[in-house]
Design a protein around this motif. Structure first.
Motif, PDB file in Angstrom:
ATOM      1  N   THR A 113      -3.063  -0.829  -3.206  1.00  0.00           N
ATOM      2  CA  THR A 113      -4.004  -0.124  -2.347  1.00  0.00           C
ATOM      3  C   THR A 113      -3.467   1.278  -2.100  1.00  0.00           C
ATOM      4  O   THR A 113      -2.312   1.456  -1.732  1.00  0.00           O
ATOM      5  CB  THR A 113      -4.176  -0.845  -1.003  1.00  0.00           C
ATOM      6  OG1 THR A 113      -4.833  -2.100  -1.226  1.00  0.00           O
ATOM      7  CG2 THR A 113      -5.022  -0.017  -0.043  1.00  0.00           C
ATOM      8  N   ALA A 159       0.832  -1.200   0.000  1.00  0.00           N
ATOM      9  CA  ALA A 159       0.000   0.000   0.000  1.00  0.00           C
ATOM     10  C   ALA A 159       0.870   1.254   0.000  1.00  0.00           C
ATOM     11  O   ALA A 159       2.024   1.237   0.444  1.00  0.00           O
ATOM     12  CB  ALA A 159      -0.925   0.006   1.213  1.00  0.00           C
ATOM     13  N   ARG A 162      -7.347  -0.539  -5.079  1.00  0.00           N
ATOM     14  CA  ARG A 162      -8.325  -0.133  -4.075  1.00  0.00           C
ATOM     15  C   ARG A 162      -7.975   1.262  -3.569  1.00  0.00           C
ATOM     16  O   ARG A 162      -6.803   1.567  -3.346  1.00  0.00           O
ATOM     17  CB  ARG A 162      -8.322  -1.136  -2.916  1.00  0.00           C
ATOM     18  CG  ARG A 162      -9.408  -0.926  -1.860  1.00  0.00           C
ATOM     19  CD  ARG A 162      -9.440  -2.103  -0.889  1.00  0.00           C
ATOM     20  NE  ARG A 162     -10.558  -2.004   0.044  1.00  0.00           N
ATOM     21  CZ  ARG A 162     -11.806  -2.338  -0.241  1.00  0.00           C
ATOM     22  NH1 ARG A 162     -12.093  -2.810  -1.445  1.00  0.00           N
ATOM     23  NH2 ARG A 162     -12.777  -2.226   0.649  1.00  0.00           N
TER      24      ARG A 162
END
Length: 210
Positions: free
Chosen positions: A122, A26, A150
């Motif tokens: 992410t 992420a 995401r």
């Protein structure tokens, strides 16, 4: 009573709600200026890379703190009901938007943002709080074009009634949803304006080789 000492304190608390992304690929993106301070604390707590996503609020003429919309790279959000409340004409909006597009370009260049590779990752978008939500929505919609897996919007505080637009945000994380909400700054002991220099220092210090 304030919830946070300052933006960094808010970021450290927010990070506790984001623990599941520790050790993943992420990336944390702060919304300048103040959101980058909060995002830097989140990134440091979770050992994640930090970048910025530049957004400019479209403020009401004569009431600049009241947002009637927001712009980001390739994105424009305008709320007609807010324009009507503020008594703004389309001409008024055009003048405000022209100035903010110049500032958007200046900040993007100054901060060197948009360099992180987001494809398939992410993306955790962090601000120091949500008021109208137009800036956060613009930021997240702009990031869609960079093909993340995401998009998570994470903020320390927001109005209890606010809901993120589902086309822009996959998940919303907020430490404090407040009913009595009139401004983000009311929840901070220290809400001093962040400078360009502080943003650049945080961003350049977070990613070796930037």
């Amino acid at each position: 009573m304030a919830l946070f000492a300052d933006r960094a304190d808010a970021g450290r608390e927010l990070a506790r709600s984001l623990e599941r992304w520790r050790g993943t690929d992420a990336v944390v993106l702060g919304i300048p200026r103040g959101g980058v301070v909060t995002a830097a604390a989140v990134a440091a707590e979770l050992s994640l890379p930090l970048d910025a996503v530049v957004v400019r609020k479209l403020g009401a003429a004569g009431r600049e703190e009241f947002a009637v919309g927001a712009i980001a790279d390739g994105v424009r959000i305008v709320t007609p009901s807010a324009m009507e409340w503020a008594g703004m004409s389309q001409r008024d909006l055009d003048v405000v938007e022209a100035a903010e597009r110049d500032e958007l370009a200046r900040r993007t260049d100054a901060f060197g943002s948009g360099t992180a590779e987001l494809t398939g990752r992410t993306v955790i978008v962090v601000d120091d709080g949500v008021a109208t939500g137009s800036s956060a929505a613009a930021a997240c919609r702009a990031l869609r074009a960079r093909d993340p897996d995401r998009i998570v919007l994470a903020v320390p505080v927001a109005p209890a009634r606010w809901q993120p637009p589902p086309d822009a945000i996959d998940e919303f994380v907020c430490r404090h949803l407040e009913r009595d909400f009139w401004a983000v700054g009311q929840f901070y002991d220290d809400f001093t304006q962040t400078t360009d220099e502080q943003v650049v220092e945080l961003l350049h210090g977070s990613m070796p080789g930037r």
